[in-house]
Design an enzyme around this catalytic site. Structure first.
Site, short mmCIF file in Angstrom:
data_model
loop_
_atom_site.label_atom_id
_atom_site.label_comp_id
_atom_site.label_asym_id
_atom_site.label_seq_id
_atom_site.Cartn_x
_atom_site.Cartn_y
_atom_site.Cartn_z
CG LEU A 9 48.73 34.43 53.39
CD1 LEU A 9 49.19 33.05 53.86
CD2 LEU A 9 49.92 35.30 53.04
NE ARG A 16 41.26 22.51 48.40
CZ ARG A 16 41.58 22.75 49.68
NH1 ARG A 16 40.99 22.08 50.64
NH2 ARG A 16 42.49 23.66 49.98
CE LYS A 23 40.83 29.41 47.80
NZ LYS A 23 41.08 28.24 48.68
CG ASN A 360 0.97 58.09 32.40
OD1 ASN A 360 1.18 57.08 31.72
ND2 ASN A 360 0.15 58.09 33.43
CB ALA A 363 0.65 49.61 28.53
CG ASN A 369 18.54 52.04 23.80
OD1 ASN A 369 17.97 51.08 23.31
ND2 ASN A 369 19.41 51.91 24.78
CE1 TYR A 370 24.14 49.09 19.52
CE2 TYR A 370 22.79 47.14 19.14
CZ TYR A 370 24.03 47.77 19.12
OH TYR A 370 25.14 47.08 18.74
CB ALA A 406 -2.23 54.81 21.63
C1 UD1 Z 1 44.68 26.58 55.75
C2 UD1 Z 1 45.46 26.18 57.01
C3 UD1 Z 1 44.58 25.31 57.88
C4 UD1 Z 1 43.31 26.05 58.23
C5 UD1 Z 1 42.59 26.56 56.97
C6 UD1 Z 1 41.49 27.52 57.34
C7 UD1 Z 1 47.83 26.09 56.38
C8 UD1 Z 1 48.97 25.23 56.05
N1 UD1 Z 1 46.66 25.48 56.64
O1 UD1 Z 1 44.40 25.40 55.01
O2 UD1 Z 1 45.25 24.97 59.09
O3 UD1 Z 1 42.45 25.24 58.99
O4 UD1 Z 1 43.50 27.29 56.12
O5 UD1 Z 1 40.72 27.89 56.23
O6 UD1 Z 1 47.97 27.32 56.41
N2 UD1 Z 1 48.12 30.72 49.75
C9 UD1 Z 1 49.15 31.49 49.25
N3 UD1 Z 1 50.29 30.89 48.81
C10 UD1 Z 1 50.48 29.54 48.87
C11 UD1 Z 1 49.43 28.75 49.40
C12 UD1 Z 1 48.26 29.37 49.83
O7 UD1 Z 1 49.03 32.73 49.17
O8 UD1 Z 1 51.55 29.10 48.45
C13 UD1 Z 1 46.89 31.37 50.20
C14 UD1 Z 1 45.63 30.90 49.48
O9 UD1 Z 1 45.34 31.76 48.38
C15 UD1 Z 1 44.55 30.99 50.55
C16 UD1 Z 1 45.31 30.85 51.86
O10 UD1 Z 1 46.68 31.05 51.57
O11 UD1 Z 1 43.90 32.26 50.54
C17 UD1 Z 1 45.11 29.47 52.49
O12 UD1 Z 1 45.51 28.46 51.58
P1 UD1 Z 1 44.63 27.15 51.36
O13 UD1 Z 1 45.32 26.31 50.33
O14 UD1 Z 1 43.22 27.50 51.14
O15 UD1 Z 1 44.83 26.46 52.78
P2 UD1 Z 1 43.83 25.42 53.48
O16 UD1 Z 1 44.10 24.06 52.93
O17 UD1 Z 1 42.47 25.93 53.43
MG MG Z 2 41.57 27.45 52.42
#
Ligand code: UD1
Ligand code: MG
Length: 453
Positions: A9, A16, A23, A360, A363, A369-370, A406
């Site tokens: 995912l 954040r 990310k 060699n 110094a 080159n450009y 030199a």
């Molecule tokens: C998630 C878990 C949490 C766990 C933590 C561990 C859920 C609901 N919560 O929280 O229990 O402790 O990870 O790191 O799963 N993503 C998608 N599509 C979306 C939302 C998210 O692909 O619609 C992907 C994000 O890019 C990410 C991953 O899913 O790589 C996790 O999503 P993130 O929002 O980071 O979840 P956490 O709040 O970290």
């Molecule tokens: Mg996360």
């Protein structure tokens, strides 16, 4: 693993991080987080590997595609549960196990992924990776029965006080049996708090359906979730620790391990010595016996056996250094190929050049080159001597065994065995130096007497 499907995912915006870069493209040890996750996933040789990305994530898609993953576009970020649902549609009639990984959990290793799949060989139909974290911060809390069955995962924002106090948390890795669990995805409902579909709700649904559910407990170092720059820095530190330990175990001496920075793809042979404050960017290969002295920065370079680099050397991409070369302080190489035994010991820039064996470089030698518009390639033969403070205006060809005196500006080719000498006429005037000192001293004395110093 035959019949295994892995879904990564990576569609979340990562708000954040406060970044325009998605990310999962933020780097650890010089490689995007997602590439680390894809590498661990591929080590299990899955029969299907899918990555879920967002609609405006062409770069993320390109990386996943390049690593051999199929792309699934989640049009709206409705949560991790929705993301998995989208991917599952592409896995029609999947019979084997499914492993879900998060693109922001880059420290997982193939060994841990295998451990997570192990309970599916027994009675469990769903397993998650649990870890003890104090304080448990934003991780989902794992609720277990006294018999050790996972009964639910409660997201931090939805936990009541006693749930929030639990320190066994969800690492974000989940394995399940496809035929048993996939139908349950239909039962996911949006969270009343965040309005998202939580993948984590599958745990309670599986338990209620009477399936065995397991927690595989392990180290937080494996499943650290990166949601902020501070967590990225923590993950980087763990990654560097691992890379340093791997290097030492393979026969590399690190004089001050904590000050040496590796990239995930750094390659080396035994008996390499790295002094303090060395940075190895992506694409570095160090052959046996190479010594890198302090404060050197290398990137995209192959260093031949026995070569000595630095201190304060900068080796840039496209550079190949032959065996036993010496590259000294404040020498910058870019796209430079040096045959064995070349020495460039002080204060030089050598770009877009091939240099023959044992030459060699004095110094202060600069290869120009450009020309302001284009880069030009130069050839310097074997056994050449380039005198200090020479400027070689590219493209230029200096034949084997030639000598450049030199202080020369070399704007034309020098044949093999030739001497290039280009200096303005000079003269020495007897006693003129002494007269200069006397005159200046007199001026100074007069001024100080009149108070006008
Ligand atoms: C998630 C878990 C949490 C766990 C933590 C561990 C859920 C609901 N919560 O929280 O229990 O402790 O990870 O790191 O799963 N993503 C998608 N599509 C979306 C939302 C998210 O692909 O619609 C992907 C994000 O890019 C990410 C991953 O899913 O790589 C996790 O999503 P993130 O929002 O980071 O979840 P956490 O709040 O970290
Ligand atoms: Mg996360």
């Amino acid at each position: 693993m035959a019949g295994l499907a892995i879904i990564i995912l990576a569609a979340g915006k990562g708000t954040r991080m406060h970044s325009t870069l998605p990310k999962v493209l933020h780097k650890l040890a010089g490689m995007p987080m997602l590439a680390h996750v894809l590498a661990s996933a591929k080590a299990l040789a899955p029969s299907r590997l899918l990555t879920v990305i967002g609609p405006e994530m062409a770069e993320v898609g390109a990386l996943a595609h390049q690593c051999g993953a199929e792309l699934i576009v989640q049009s709206q970020q409705l949560g991790t549960g929705d993301a998995v649902r989208q991917a599952i549609q592409a896995l029609a009639a999947h019979k084997g196990p499914v492993l879900i990984l998060y693109g922001d959990t880059p420290l997982i290793t193939p060994a841990t992924l295998r451990q997570l799949l192990a309970p599916l060989e027994g009675t469990a139909k769903l397993a998650v990776y649990g870890m003890r974290v104090r304080p448990p911060s934003a991780y989902g809390r794992l609720i277990c029965s006294p018999q050790g069955q996972l009964t639910a995962i409660i997201e931090a924002v939805e936990a009541n006080a006693s749930q929030a106090a639990l320190d066994l948390v969800n690492g974000g890795l989940m394995a399940f049996d496809g035929p048993a669990i996939i139908p349950l995805l239909e039962q996911l409902r949006p969270s009343p708090v965040k309005g998202e579909y939580y993948l984590t709700d599958l745990a309670a649904l599986a338990h209620l359906a009477g399936f065995g559910t397991a927690v595989v407990e392990g180290e937080v170092e494996e499943a650290l979730g990166v949601n902020s720059r501070a967590e990225l820095a923590v993950a980087e530190a763990i990654m560097q620790l691992r890379l340093r330990q791997q290097a030492m175990a393979a026969g590399v001496t690190l004089l001050d391990p904590a000050s040496i920075y590796f990239s995930a793809d750094t390659a080396y042979e035994a008996d390499v010595t790295l002094h303090p404050h060395v940075v190895l960017g992506p694409g570095v290969m160090l052959e046996r016996g190479v010594e890198i002295l302090p404060f050197s920065h290398l990137e995209g370079v192959k260093v031949g056996a026995g070569a000595r680099i630095g201190p304060f050397a900068r080796l840039r991409p496209g550079t190949i250094i032959g065996e036993n070369c010496h590259i000294g302080n404040f020498v910058e190489l870019k796209h430079a190929e040096l045959e064995a035994g070349v020495k460039a010991n002080h204060l030089s820039y050598l770009g877009d050049v091939h240099i023959g064996a044992r030459t060699n470089i004095g110094a202060g030698t600069i290869i120009c080159n450009y020309d302001g518009y284009y880069k030009h390639h130069s050839e310097i033969g074997a056994g050449v001597f380039i005198g200090s403070n020479s400027a070689l205006v590219a493209p230029v060809h200096i034949g084997d065994g030639a000598v450049v005196a030199a202080g020369s500006v070399v704007g034309q080719d020098v044949p093999a065995g030739g001497l290039f000498l280009a200096r303005p006429p000079a003269e020495v005037k007897l006693q003129a130096g002494r007269r200069y000192h006397e005159r200046k001293q007199q001026q100074k004395d007069t001024l100080s007497k009149t108070g006008k110093t």
